[in-house]
Design a protein around this motif. Structure first.
Motif, PDB file in Angstrom:
ATOM      1  N   THR A  47       0.822  -1.210   0.000  1.00  0.00           N
ATOM      2  CA  THR A  47       0.000   0.000   0.000  1.00  0.00           C
ATOM      3  C   THR A  47       0.855   1.259   0.000  1.00  0.00           C
ATOM      4  OG1 THR A  47      -0.156  -0.036   2.409  1.00  0.00           O
ATOM      5  CG2 THR A  47      -1.945  -1.098   1.169  1.00  0.00           C
ATOM      6  N   GLY A  48       2.161   1.090   0.102  1.00  0.00           N
ATOM      7  CA  GLY A  48       3.070   2.230   0.101  1.00  0.00           C
ATOM      8  C   GLY A  48       3.217   2.914   1.446  1.00  0.00           C
ATOM      9  N   ARG A  49       2.675   2.317   2.513  1.00  0.00           N
ATOM     10  CA  ARG A  49       2.804   2.910   3.853  1.00  0.00           C
ATOM     11  C   ARG A  49       4.212   2.785   4.402  1.00  0.00           C
ATOM     12  NH1 ARG A  49      -1.750  -0.254   6.046  1.00  0.00           N
ATOM     13  NH2 ARG A  49      -3.185   0.179   4.369  1.00  0.00           N
ATOM     14  N   SER A  50       4.908   1.739   3.989  1.00  0.00           N
ATOM     15  CA  SER A  50       6.316   1.599   4.369  1.00  0.00           C
ATOM     16  C   SER A  50       7.066   1.012   3.182  1.00  0.00           C
ATOM     17  CB  SER A  50       6.487   0.727   5.619  1.00  0.00           C
ATOM     18  OG  SER A  50       6.117  -0.606   5.354  1.00  0.00           O
ATOM     19  N   LEU A  51       8.358   1.206   3.194  1.00  0.00           N
ATOM     20  CA  LEU A  51       9.190   0.773   2.078  1.00  0.00           C
ATOM     21  C   LEU A  51       9.941  -0.493   2.440  1.00  0.00           C
ATOM     22  CD1 LEU A  51      10.781   4.227   1.227  1.00  0.00           C
ATOM     23  CD2 LEU A  51       8.635   3.251   0.367  1.00  0.00           C
ATOM     24  N   PRO A  52      10.005  -1.444   1.521  1.00  0.00           N
ATOM     25  CA  PRO A  52      10.845  -2.618   1.773  1.00  0.00           C
ATOM     26  C   PRO A  52      12.315  -2.200   1.755  1.00  0.00           C
ATOM     27  CG  PRO A  52       9.813  -2.759  -0.395  1.00  0.00           C
ATOM     28  CD  PRO A  52       9.313  -1.515   0.243  1.00  0.00           C
ATOM     29  N   SER A  53      13.112  -2.903   2.506  1.00  0.00           N
ATOM     30  CA  SER A  53      14.549  -2.629   2.497  1.00  0.00           C
ATOM     31  C   SER A  53      15.120  -3.031   1.142  1.00  0.00           C
ATOM     32  CB  SER A  53      15.249  -3.408   3.608  1.00  0.00           C
ATOM     33  OG  SER A  53      15.236  -4.798   3.299  1.00  0.00           O
ATOM     34  N   ILE A  54      16.292  -2.542   0.845  1.00  0.00           N
ATOM     35  CA  ILE A  54      16.946  -2.917  -0.418  1.00  0.00           C
ATOM     36  C   ILE A  54      17.213  -4.420  -0.438  1.00  0.00           C
ATOM     37  CG2 ILE A  54      19.307  -2.437   0.339  1.00  0.00           C
ATOM     38  CD1 ILE A  54      17.897  -1.715  -3.149  1.00  0.00           C
TER      39      ILE A  54
END
Length: 109
Positions: free
Chosen positions: A80-87
């Motif tokens: 949902t774009g509320r948090s970003l996955p780590s690289i």
């Protein structure tokens, strides 16, 4: 030397991409099935052509979370774009899906 334009990731569109991959990427489906079935000792890794995660079945956020060793809400937040996955998670996601980061990330115009 030529000038390199800086790119910015559109995380809203990238998060939708992650959701689409969970629903439409056969490599991801097979990997999730393999990992989850291996944990339950039901899979030998050789019968992926008859995998229960064929294109008619969906991977749940909970199942994907088990593979990434994160909470289900974390996967929901990624999608949902509320948090970003780590690289690291993005690289793992790309590797499982047999894609590159450029295939997953959507850049702003």
């Amino acid at each position: 030397m030529e000038k390199i334009e800086r790119k910015f990731v559109d995380w809203g569109k990238t998060s939708k991409n992650l959701r689409l991959l969970r629903n439409d990427n056969l490599n991801l489906r097979r990997y999730v099935c393999f990992v989850l079935r291996t944990k339950r000792e039901e899979c030998d890794g050789k019968s992926c052509d008859t995998c229960r995660f064929d294109m008619d079945n969906s991977i749940s956020q909970a199942e994907l979370a088990q593979v990434f060793n994160v909470s289900e809400s974390m996967v929901a937040n990624w999608e949902t774009g509320r948090s970003l996955p780590s690289i690291d998670d993005l690289l793992f996601y790309a590797e499982i899906c047999k894609l590159t980061l450029d295939d997953i990330l959507v850049f702003q115009n």
